[in-house]
Design a protein around this motif. Structure first.
Motif, PDB file in Angstrom:
ATOM      1  N   LYS A 204      30.328  38.275  34.447  1.00 43.19           N
ATOM      2  CA  LYS A 204      29.549  38.440  33.231  1.00 43.19           C
ATOM      3  C   LYS A 204      30.052  39.659  32.479  1.00 43.19           C
ATOM      4  O   LYS A 204      30.747  40.512  33.050  1.00 43.19           O
ATOM      5  CB  LYS A 204      28.066  38.578  33.558  1.00 43.19           C
ATOM      6  CG  LYS A 204      27.728  39.758  34.446  1.00 43.19           C
ATOM      7  CD  LYS A 204      26.246  39.817  34.763  1.00 43.19           C
ATOM      8  CE  LYS A 204      25.910  41.007  35.666  1.00 43.19           C
ATOM      9  NZ  LYS A 204      24.460  41.058  35.968  1.00 43.19           N
ATOM     10  N   ASP A 205      29.715  39.742  31.198  1.00 46.35           N
ATOM     11  CA  ASP A 205      30.153  40.874  30.390  1.00 46.35           C
ATOM     12  C   ASP A 205      29.517  42.172  30.870  1.00 46.35           C
ATOM     13  O   ASP A 205      28.435  42.180  31.472  1.00 46.35           O
ATOM     14  CB  ASP A 205      29.780  40.656  28.918  1.00 46.35           C
ATOM     15  CG  ASP A 205      30.587  39.546  28.266  1.00 46.35           C
ATOM     16  OD1 ASP A 205      31.596  39.131  28.864  1.00 46.35           O
ATOM     17  OD2 ASP A 205      30.204  39.094  27.169  1.00 46.35           O
ATOM     18  N   LEU A 209      34.263  48.536  36.399  1.00 48.87           N
ATOM     19  CA  LEU A 209      35.364  48.471  37.354  1.00 48.87           C
ATOM     20  C   LEU A 209      35.255  49.578  38.398  1.00 48.87           C
ATOM     21  O   LEU A 209      35.535  49.359  39.579  1.00 48.87           O
ATOM     22  CB  LEU A 209      36.698  48.569  36.622  1.00 48.87           C
ATOM     23  CG  LEU A 209      37.949  48.458  37.502  1.00 48.87           C
ATOM     24  CD1 LEU A 209      38.023  47.096  38.175  1.00 48.87           C
ATOM     25  CD2 LEU A 209      39.209  48.715  36.682  1.00 48.87           C
ATOM     26  N   LEU A 210      34.840  50.785  37.998  1.00 47.50           N
ATOM     27  CA  LEU A 210      34.717  51.883  38.960  1.00 47.50           C
ATOM     28  C   LEU A 210      33.634  51.584  39.997  1.00 47.50           C
ATOM     29  O   LEU A 210      33.786  51.901  41.185  1.00 47.50           O
ATOM     30  CB  LEU A 210      34.411  53.194  38.245  1.00 47.50           C
ATOM     31  CG  LEU A 210      35.443  53.705  37.241  1.00 47.50           C
ATOM     32  CD1 LEU A 210      35.139  55.146  36.866  1.00 47.50           C
ATOM     33  CD2 LEU A 210      36.860  53.593  37.773  1.00 47.50           C
ATOM     34  N   ASN A 234      43.440  44.912  25.955  1.00 50.62           N
ATOM     35  CA  ASN A 234      42.547  43.799  25.672  1.00 50.62           C
ATOM     36  C   ASN A 234      41.250  44.375  25.108  1.00 50.62           C
ATOM     37  O   ASN A 234      40.688  45.316  25.669  1.00 50.62           O
ATOM     38  CB  ASN A 234      42.275  43.000  26.952  1.00 50.62           C
ATOM     39  CG  ASN A 234      41.598  41.684  26.693  1.00 50.62           C
ATOM     40  OD1 ASN A 234      40.612  41.603  25.954  1.00 50.62           O
ATOM     41  ND2 ASN A 234      42.111  40.630  27.301  1.00 50.62           N
ATOM     42  N   LYS A 235      40.761  43.813  24.027  1.00 53.04           N
ATOM     43  CA  LYS A 235      39.528  44.302  23.410  1.00 53.04           C
ATOM     44  C   LYS A 235      38.297  44.053  24.269  1.00 53.04           C
ATOM     45  O   LYS A 235      37.210  44.516  23.954  1.00 53.04           O
ATOM     46  CB  LYS A 235      39.356  43.672  22.037  1.00 53.04           C
ATOM     47  CG  LYS A 235      40.355  44.173  21.001  1.00 53.04           C
ATOM     48  CD  LYS A 235      40.052  43.631  19.617  1.00 53.04           C
ATOM     49  CE  LYS A 235      41.027  44.201  18.587  1.00 53.04           C
ATOM     50  NZ  LYS A 235      40.747  43.706  17.215  1.00 53.04           N
ATOM     51  N   LYS A 236      38.484  43.310  25.363  1.00 53.08           N
ATOM     52  CA  LYS A 236      37.375  43.099  26.288  1.00 53.08           C
ATOM     53  C   LYS A 236      37.301  44.187  27.355  1.00 53.08           C
ATOM     54  O   LYS A 236      36.473  44.121  28.251  1.00 53.08           O
ATOM     55  CB  LYS A 236      37.516  41.728  26.958  1.00 53.08           C
ATOM     56  CG  LYS A 236      37.311  40.557  26.016  1.00 53.08           C
ATOM     57  CD  LYS A 236      37.288  39.241  26.785  1.00 53.08           C
ATOM     58  CE  LYS A 236      36.972  38.072  25.856  1.00 53.08           C
ATOM     59  NZ  LYS A 236      36.872  36.790  26.603  1.00 53.08           N
ATOM     60  N   ILE A 326      34.531  49.444  31.471  1.00 48.77           N
ATOM     61  CA  ILE A 326      33.637  48.296  31.371  1.00 48.77           C
ATOM     62  C   ILE A 326      34.453  47.090  30.932  1.00 48.77           C
ATOM     63  O   ILE A 326      35.189  47.160  29.942  1.00 48.77           O
ATOM     64  CB  ILE A 326      32.493  48.560  30.378  1.00 48.77           C
ATOM     65  CG1 ILE A 326      31.657  49.766  30.829  1.00 48.77           C
ATOM     66  CG2 ILE A 326      31.620  47.331  30.215  1.00 48.77           C
ATOM     67  CD1 ILE A 326      30.952  49.569  32.168  1.00 48.77           C
ATOM     68  N   VAL A 327      34.305  45.995  31.664  1.00 51.56           N
ATOM     69  CA  VAL A 327      35.135  44.813  31.445  1.00 51.56           C
ATOM     70  C   VAL A 327      34.257  43.601  31.179  1.00 51.56           C
ATOM     71  O   VAL A 327      33.229  43.401  31.842  1.00 51.56           O
ATOM     72  CB  VAL A 327      36.039  44.557  32.672  1.00 51.56           C
ATOM     73  CG1 VAL A 327      36.976  43.392  32.418  1.00 51.56           C
ATOM     74  CG2 VAL A 327      36.829  45.819  33.024  1.00 51.56           C
TER      75      VAL A 327
END
Length: 384
Positions: A204-205, A209-210, A234-236, A326-327
């Motif tokens: 999910k958005d 990652l950390l 990547n803008k995501k 944040i991914v």
């Protein structure tokens, strides 16, 4: 920084400095002395009894690609820490002194290492200093080395975003002076040294990652690791990065002063760029930081620096201390985790009337070492 501007630097004078260290003892502690400086090393051992068979995460899809099947002799070396930072004590040192202390302490004269992680540099006449991403190949057997270490500096007040520059004063040789801290993983090149390779994709958005790296390590029992991550623009992918405005001039009286000394920015990872992340994760012992923050653990999710390279890098930090990544969905990320067996913390000491004290806190060295030895090294705990 453009990718073709990342060059290989020589490490001189050779891999280690030509200056001589002497050894001494204080109570049952071994001391390393050079000129007017004295250091001690405290050791943390990790059991490396991690298990990778049953890891699950509801926020991420995690695919295990490879993992080591033999014991590895990798270690972490920490020179200084957040306690030196907040007390503004013994902040400047030479990288070659770290390499020489490790040579003396571990007797690794026939070893080769890949060394990566985080450090800092103060400005000089020939170099602007900044946050340092450390990457070195060290060959003790031939007393030679190569480096691609870079630093990120800010041109205040005109620009609050860091620019990347090689960590060199002449464009040929690696700069030796460091400031504030140096936290690096040392990966033994002379053994079969396969990292734990995982590929992760958020379900999910807004996934951190950390936090994923921390949760993977704590859930599998991997209490210490060297961490390498590569991200493609990547803008995501949303970044929060922090860069010091200058090294501390005096001790901090409150946490807000430690916050205000740096510039923290949030930005998207630009398309067609590449982000390289290097650092370490393990449970650090920083009692002065605990006092300043009412018991907060320092860098619980790991201590990482990053370099972003590419053509169009406006309004982003190019080299920085990674605070958050944040991914969003549909972004796959490869992570390398090198299991760590031991961590060595190098403490600058001060002598007073025959008694040695930790330079940052003025704690008596032996009592501090005893307290250090009693601390648990497990990082197991769920993030809130």
């Amino acid at each position: 920084m453009k990718k073709d501007e990342i060059i290989t630097l020589n490490m001189t004078s050779n891999v280690v400095d030509d200056g001589n260290f002497t050894t001494d003892y204080y109570k049952d502690l071994i001391l390393y002395k050079k000129d007017t400086k004295t250091y001690m090393i405290l050791e943390r051992k990790f059991l490396s009894n991690y298990s990778l068979s049953s890891y699950n995460n509801l926020t991420w899809n995690v695919k295990l690609l490879s993992f080591p099947t033999t014991k590895q002799n990798n270690f972490i070396v920490d020179m200084n820490g957040i306690d030196n930072f907040i007390t503004s004590k013994s902040l400047v040192f030479n990288d070659s002194d770290i390499r020489k202390i490790i040579l003396l302490h571990l007797n690794v004269q026939n070893k080769c290492f890949t060394r990566f992680g985080v450090s800092g540099a103060q400005p000089s006449v020939y170099h602007p200093g900044g946050e340092v991403l450390e990457f070195q190949n060290i060959d003790y057997s031939n007393n030679t080395g190569k480096s691609k270490s870079v630093s990120g500096y800010m041109n205040l007040p005109e620009d609050e975003y860091s620019k990347a520059i090689m960590l060199s004063e002449d464009g040929i040789n690696l700069r030796e002076e460091r400031a504030v801290y140096s936290h690096t993983a040392w990966i033994d090149q002379q053994e079969t040294n396969t990292p734990i390779n995982i590929e992760v994709t958020p379900e999910k958005d807004g996934a951190s990652l950390l936090s994923l790296i921390y949760d993977f390590c704590s859930s599998t029992g991997l209490d210490a690791a060297g961490v390498c991550v590569k991200l493609i623009g990547n803008k995501k992918i949303h970044i929060k990065g922090r860069v010091l405005k200058h090294i501390p001039q005096e001790a901090f009286k409150c946490l807000q002063e430690a916050t205000d000394i740096a510039t923290e920015k949030e930005f998207e990872l630009p398309p067609n760029s590449e982000m390289q992340i290097y650092g370490t994760i393990y449970k650090r012992y920083e009692p002065e930081w605990g006092k300043l923050t009412n018991g907060r653990q320092y860098e619980k999710r790991g201590h990482y620096h990053a370099l972003i390279s590419g053509e169009k890098l406006d309004n982003i930090h190019q080299v920085f201390h990674v605070r958050e990544i944040i991914v969003d969905t549909d972004v796959s990320i490869a992570i390398e985790l090198y299991p760590i067996n031991k961590a060595f913390r190098i403490y600058p000491l001060e002598a007073e009337n025959g008694t040695y004290h930790i330079a940052s806190s003025h704690r008596e060295a032996k009592s501090f070492a005893d307290e250090f030895a009693e601390e648990t090294c497990e990082i197991k705990a769920k993030l809130i």
